[in-house]
Enzyme design. Sequence first.
Site, PDB file in Angstrom:
ATOM      1  N   SER A 183      62.450  61.535   4.377  1.00 54.12           N
ATOM      2  CA  SER A 183      63.311  61.631   3.366  1.00 54.12           C
ATOM      3  C   SER A 183      62.671  62.623   2.240  1.00 54.12           C
ATOM      4  CB  SER A 183      62.483  59.910   3.577  1.00 54.12           C
ATOM      5  OG  SER A 183      61.457  59.733   2.596  1.00 54.12           O
ATOM      6  N   THR A 232      70.612  55.424   1.707  1.00 55.61           N
ATOM      7  CA  THR A 232      70.558  55.619   0.696  1.00 55.61           C
ATOM      8  C   THR A 232      71.410  56.243  -0.784  1.00 55.61           C
ATOM      9  OG1 THR A 232      69.099  57.715  -0.233  1.00 55.61           O
ATOM     10  CG2 THR A 232      69.429  57.686   1.527  1.00 55.61           C
ATOM     11  N   GLU A 289      71.234  58.976  -2.055  1.00 53.79           N
ATOM     12  CA  GLU A 289      71.684  59.679  -1.822  1.00 53.79           C
ATOM     13  C   GLU A 289      73.030  60.345  -1.294  1.00 53.79           C
ATOM     14  OE1 GLU A 289      70.318  63.328  -2.600  1.00 53.79           O
ATOM     15  OE2 GLU A 289      69.228  61.372  -4.292  1.00 53.79           O
ATOM     16  N   TYR A 343      69.230  65.749   3.288  1.00 56.72           N
ATOM     17  CA  TYR A 343      69.095  64.275   4.060  1.00 56.72           C
ATOM     18  C   TYR A 343      69.744  63.446   3.700  1.00 56.72           C
ATOM     19  CZ  TYR A 343      66.302  59.487   2.229  1.00 56.72           C
ATOM     20  OH  TYR A 343      66.179  58.693   1.971  1.00 56.72           O
ATOM     21  N   LYS A 353      72.122  61.276   6.005  1.00 61.50           N
ATOM     22  CA  LYS A 353      72.429  59.523   6.570  1.00 61.50           C
ATOM     23  C   LYS A 353      73.961  58.800   5.916  1.00 61.50           C
ATOM     24  CE  LYS A 353      67.349  57.991   5.846  1.00 61.50           C
ATOM     25  NZ  LYS A 353      66.892  56.585   6.235  1.00 61.50           N
TER      26      LYS A 353
HETATM   27  O1  G4F Z   1      60.868  61.260  -6.719  1.00 60.42           O
HETATM   28  P1  G4F Z   1      61.675  61.759  -6.787  1.00 60.42           P
HETATM   29  O2  G4F Z   1      61.122  63.043  -5.223  1.00 60.42           O
HETATM   30  O3  G4F Z   1      63.294  61.056  -5.605  1.00 60.42           O
HETATM   31  P2  G4F Z   1      64.556  60.806  -5.277  1.00 60.42           P
HETATM   32  O4  G4F Z   1      64.441  62.367  -5.091  1.00 60.42           O
HETATM   33  O5  G4F Z   1      65.478  60.782  -6.335  1.00 60.42           O
HETATM   34  O6  G4F Z   1      64.797  60.777  -3.913  1.00 60.42           O
HETATM   35  C1  G4F Z   1      63.586  59.374  -3.538  1.00 60.42           C
HETATM   36  O7  G4F Z   1      64.899  58.452  -3.632  1.00 60.42           O
HETATM   37  C2  G4F Z   1      66.334  58.161  -2.760  1.00 60.42           C
HETATM   38  C3  G4F Z   1      66.800  57.202  -3.416  1.00 60.42           C
HETATM   39  O8  G4F Z   1      66.943  55.859  -3.161  1.00 60.42           O
HETATM   40  C4  G4F Z   1      65.513  58.589  -0.819  1.00 60.42           C
HETATM   41  F1  G4F Z   1      66.953  58.816  -1.044  1.00 60.42           F
HETATM   42  C5  G4F Z   1      65.085  59.203  -1.298  1.00 60.42           C
HETATM   43  O9  G4F Z   1      64.431  59.694   0.238  1.00 60.42           O
HETATM   44  C6  G4F Z   1      63.443  59.416  -2.228  1.00 60.42           C
HETATM   45  O10 G4F Z   1      63.178  58.162  -1.494  1.00 60.42           O
HETATM   46  O11 G4F Z   1      62.594  62.242  -7.738  1.00 60.42           O
HETATM   47  C7  G4F Z   1      62.903  61.597  -8.576  1.00 60.42           C
HETATM   48  C8  G4F Z   1      63.579  62.141  -9.788  1.00 60.42           C
HETATM   49  C9  G4F Z   1      64.886  63.608  -9.640  1.00 60.42           C
HETATM   50  O12 G4F Z   1      65.058  63.440 -10.523  1.00 60.42           O
HETATM   51  C10 G4F Z   1      63.675  64.564  -9.602  1.00 60.42           C
HETATM   52  O13 G4F Z   1      65.175  66.015 -10.020  1.00 60.42           O
HETATM   53  O14 G4F Z   1      62.473  63.263 -10.392  1.00 60.42           O
HETATM   54  C11 G4F Z   1      62.706  64.417 -10.634  1.00 60.42           C
HETATM   55  N1  G4F Z   1      61.825  65.024 -10.886  1.00 60.42           N
HETATM   56  C12 G4F Z   1      61.446  65.326 -12.328  1.00 60.42           C
HETATM   57  N2  G4F Z   1      60.154  66.006 -12.000  1.00 60.42           N
HETATM   58  C13 G4F Z   1      60.348  65.177 -10.058  1.00 60.42           C
HETATM   59  C14 G4F Z   1      59.033  66.017 -10.781  1.00 60.42           C
HETATM   60  N3  G4F Z   1      60.772  64.556  -8.737  1.00 60.42           N
HETATM   61  C15 G4F Z   1      59.279  65.432  -7.471  1.00 60.42           C
HETATM   62  N4  G4F Z   1      59.410  64.402  -6.746  1.00 60.42           N
HETATM   63  N5  G4F Z   1      58.367  66.389  -8.695  1.00 60.42           N
HETATM   64  C16 G4F Z   1      58.638  66.456  -9.946  1.00 60.42           C
HETATM   65  O15 G4F Z   1      57.620  67.176 -10.766  1.00 60.42           O
END
Ligand code: G4F
Length: 333
Positions: free
Chosen positions: A88, A129, A131, A153, A157
């Site tokens: 995920s 999701t 996504e 991903y 889905k």
């Molecule tokens: O927390 P994220 O990695 O979540 P993302 O990509 O939205 O995905 C999650 O939610 C989706 C929708 O429900 C699901 F389908 C999926 O399985 C998962 O649960 O990133 C959130 C945001 C993004 O815009 C990313 O670019 O945070 C931004 N971000 C900024 N700095 C970061 C970071 N994300 C991560 N993981 N790490 C960082 O340092």
Amino acid sequence: MSTKRALITGVNGQDGSYLAEELLERGYEVFGLVRRVGLEAPEHRLERLVHLLDRIDLRAASLESYAGIFNAVAKIRPDECYHLAAASFVSYEFDDEFSTLTANINGTHYLLAALKDLVPDCRFYFAGTSEMFGSAASAPQNEQTRFRPRSIYGISKVAGFELIRNYRERYGMHASSGILFNHESPRRGHEFVTRKITSGVARILAGHASELRLGNLDAERDWGYAKEYVKAMWLMLQQPEPDDYVIATGLLHSVRDFVRIAFQCAGLDWERYVVTDPHFFRTGESVALCGDASKARRILGWMPNKGFEEMVREMVEADCAALGIPLPAREAV
Ligand code: G4F
């Protein structure tokens, strides 16, 4: 009436553990599918379930094996099945695309096919999701919005979602998909940005770290509270007819908002600690997805309750408590 039997895949994840609690409270007999290695080191690999281990029945099965799933379903014969397991983490680089796509699509297909043959009346929930909307052409997104996934991903889905729709229409199965926008909690995995931030705050407060490296602070998400989202899953399977529902708050916040509130909860000035690092930026992330959950509100009677700040504080508190640090007195954030 006899006790209902629920089968959860991905039971050891954030949503699976909350859903198991929800169903136990409702009097269900709860079964979970986990990888065999999980059963061999439960305190490590099943950490979100430790408090439930004597109340749920865990069975070893890999979603990559049709025979394994078939055997598990044949023994459990569930009344309701919640399919949450998936690779995920979202990446737009198409790295490891073959295994993500194959595992997510095949796992869903094997499970659906086994249920259809063995327990066709079993009600089925599929974890879709936001996504799947990807670079959607309109906002907010609802059940009518066209899918334009931009990650492997998301593509996997959408394929799962179409499998569910086809099994519903072709075989009359009670199979529903929840299109869940981001949902967080103290049980969120550390690879996701919210938990990375709250655990980073706790580590800084404890003196274990001096900075927090993040990607795009302007990225925005529709962030809800996971414990409330699993209730929506259950509600979907209680409806007379199967259907698809968007589950979201309808509110956008930026990563910067999350950071500011999390650090403020700890009495710290975020600008002294947060470093933006190109390594964590994602290419191709242009559209901020925001959900319209009015159908869920109308039909399921579901709506989000916990506010954003309240959720951030709960996550910071939990991460600080895990390191044995008290938080400063609550300030308005
Ligand atoms: O927390 P994220 O990695 O979540 P993302 O990509 O939205 O995905 C999650 O939610 C989706 C929708 O429900 C699901 F389908 C999926 O399985 C998962 O649960 O990133 C959130 C945001 C993004 O815009 C990313 O670019 O945070 C931004 N971000 C900024 N700095 C970061 C970071 N994300 C991560 N993981 N790490 C960082 O340092």
